[in-house]
Enzyme design. Structure first.
Site, mmCIF file in Angstrom:
data_model
loop_
_atom_site.group_PDB
_atom_site.id
_atom_site.type_symbol
_atom_site.label_atom_id
_atom_site.label_comp_id
_atom_site.label_asym_id
_atom_site.label_seq_id
_atom_site.Cartn_x
_atom_site.Cartn_y
_atom_site.Cartn_z
ATOM 1 N N HIS A 142 0.486 -0.811 -0.061
ATOM 2 C CA HIS A 142 0.449 -0.218 -0.386
ATOM 3 C C HIS A 142 0.813 1.271 -0.841
ATOM 4 O O HIS A 142 0.936 1.967 0.964
ATOM 5 C CB HIS A 142 -0.533 0.281 1.306
ATOM 6 C CG HIS A 142 -1.846 -1.097 0.808
ATOM 7 N ND1 HIS A 142 -2.814 -2.055 0.730
ATOM 8 C CD2 HIS A 142 -1.945 -1.482 2.674
ATOM 9 C CE1 HIS A 142 -3.349 -2.847 1.343
ATOM 10 N NE2 HIS A 142 -2.846 -2.513 2.128
ATOM 11 N N ASP A 168 -4.832 -9.348 0.488
ATOM 12 C CA ASP A 168 -4.495 -9.107 2.103
ATOM 13 C C ASP A 168 -6.043 -9.213 2.339
ATOM 14 O O ASP A 168 -5.899 -9.880 3.521
ATOM 15 C CB ASP A 168 -5.027 -7.366 1.228
ATOM 16 C CG ASP A 168 -4.741 -6.361 2.467
ATOM 17 O OD1 ASP A 168 -4.334 -6.661 3.862
ATOM 18 O OD2 ASP A 168 -5.121 -4.936 2.679
HETATM 19 ZN ZN LIG Z 1 -2.665 -5.294 4.967
#
Ligand SMILES: [Zn+2]
Length: 487
Positions: free
Chosen positions: A300, A351
């Site tokens: 991210h 994720d």
């Molecule tokens: Zn994560």
């Protein structure tokens, strides 16, 4: 997401001459495919041969079909490495899609997720992970990087065996045949400062010394099943600077090439807090203070300025992009064009597992760029104008680097991790081979067009199904019911 199996997947391909037989242990093997996607693009009549460790030693295009070698049921693609997973979160996917306050955010989602994490047991974690890994294999993933941060019992005390929950994940991987990179997470503070952890973070917390002894404890268990062991400092907000440096040094002493993954700039709030405390944005701070190189995966890295895009890409680190989770959590859009302009490597993670489907992650990634830029086929390349194919090959290569595993495609020296597309799937049937990956990514309508999948040369999915599909689904549902206490 459960994936209904279309009827076409339950039949064997009529053109399939000799069935590849399922076998749960590794052995030397060979497979002949009419078409296979090699790192350079599609090739015809490809003969793959691998040794008893599951490593490809020959990938020959233009081969004659040899006697006694099984034929692949369809065109072959490299299996997708999944570079970011928190397995337990699969069991609460779908349970946070309601409005709880005026403006739900990543942070309100996280409070719900912590309440769920508080109730995980070793048994439920293993059941959830087993089903998740079955889903991953059926959806085109051959390996997973498990960013594992629930370490302790429900009161926050270490289990009698400190590796209890890590071992539950390793067992799930071994049982399903998914290759694993295990990344125990270092988590020490609840924010920049450092601020002491919150009570609902007690299950995650450990000292740097106890992390290093956990790694030593896990090394032989990982080795026994050829799993890769690395480290995941959770984020700059959860790990103070001195601990981060010490942990990276300790890991490097244990295993110099081991992968290091970190959540880095998922939320704008996190960027602001980092600026306030360190006087720098998180990616820039990391690049200036740690030896960031090809071992690193920046998960991210959503909020970077132009200097950070250039610096991070040139460091050799992989950008860990989790398109459906980042969309689900409202994180923001990673600027692929800027990253690729600097030659940056990238790969995919599922994720939080709101979606478990490698093709759908690629769809989301390309569509987010199209919406942002108001253009089409943004991530196609000159070498590979088919956007689905370009995306697939790049994500396999970056994912393999992040995993620290040789699974970067159909080439000698790489593990025999590959899948066969289902050419009877209505979205694919009758199309030219060049169009198949794009059809799989953009048009297979949320059902998987994966027919078969091999990891280390071992057949794990056949006719769209893993052998443990039914039993793993049943155990998952039971485990989730116990944790979530519906009614
Ligand atoms: Zn994560």
């Amino acid at each position: 997401m459960t994936q209904p199996t279309p009827p076409s997947m339950t039949r064997m391909n009529p053109h399939h001459h000799e069935h590849a037989t399922p076998c749960s242990t590794r052995s030397a093997g060979a497979l002949f495919a009419g078409h296979a996607l090699l790192p350079s693009g599609w090739a015809r009549n490809v003969l793959l041969r691998w040794d008893e460790s599951g490593r490809l030693h020959a990938v020959q295009a233009g081969a004659e079909p040899p006697q006694g070698v099984a034929h692949a049921p369809g065109p072959l693609l490299p299996a997708m490495p999944n570079l970011h997973s928190h397995a337990f979160q699969r069991a609460f996917a779908g349970l946070t899609e309601f409005r709880g306050q005026d403006q739900d955010s990543f942070w309100s989602w996280r409070d719900l997720m912590y309440r769920f994490a508080a109730r995980i047991t070793p048994e439920s974690l293993e059941a959830i992970a087993t089903w998740l890994y079955v889903e991953m294999l059926e959806a085109g993933y051959g390996s997973v990087c498990e960013f594992h941060y629930v370490h302790h019992d429900r009161s926050g005390r270490a289990y009698a065996d400190d590796a209890e929950l890590s071992l539950a994940l390793l067992r799930a991987a071994r049982r399903t045949g998914l290759a694993m990179t295990l990344l125990p997470v270092l988590y020490q503070s609840s924010g920049f400062g450092p601020r002491p952890p919150r009570s609902d973070q007690a299950r995650f917390i450990r000292s740097t010394a106890s992390m290093l002894s956990l790694l030593e404890r896990l090394a032989p268990a990982c080795q026994a099943q050829q799993a890769v062991l690395g480290l995941a400092p959770h984020s700059l907000r959860a790990v103070p600077a001195d601990s981060l440096a010490e942990a990276v040094q300790g890991l490097t002493a244990l295993a110099p090439g081991a992968p290091i993954h970190i959540h880095i700039a998922e939320q704008t709030q996190e960027v602001e807090d980092c600026l306030a405390f360190y006087g720098q944005r998180p990616v820039q701070w990391l690049l200036d203070h740690l030896p960031v190189d090809r071992r690193w995966c920046l998960v991210h890295a959503t909020h970077m300025d132009a200097r950070e895009y250039a610096g991070a890409a040139h460091s050799g680190a992989v950008a860990g992009i989790c398109p459906t989770t980042e969309a689900n959590l409202g994180d923001g859009i990673f600027d692929m064009r800027q990253w690729l302009a600097h030659g940056g490597a990238w790969g995919l993670g599922s994720d939080s597992h709101a979606c478990v489907n490698a093709a759908e992650e690629l769809l989301m990634l390309e569509y987010s760029q199209r919406l942002f830029l108001r253009q089409r086929n943004v991530l196609a390349t000159t070498a590979q104008p088919q956007v689905g194919t370009a995306l697939w090959l790049a994500a396999v290569q970056g994912g393999a680097q992040a995993a620290g595993r040789s699974c970067a495609g159909l080439a000698p020296g790489q593990q025999a991790d590959f899948l066969s597309l289902d050419t009877e799937h209505p979205a694919l049937n009758g199309l030219p081979v060049q169009a198949l990956v794009s059809a799989h990514v953009f048009a297979s309508q949320r059902t998987s067009a994966v027919h078969s999948l091999w990891v280390d040369g071992v057949l794990r999915v056949q006719a769209g199904r893993h052998a443990l599909h039914d039993v793993a689904a049943r155990d998952f549902v039971a485990a989730r019911a116990k944790i979530a206490e519906f009614s």
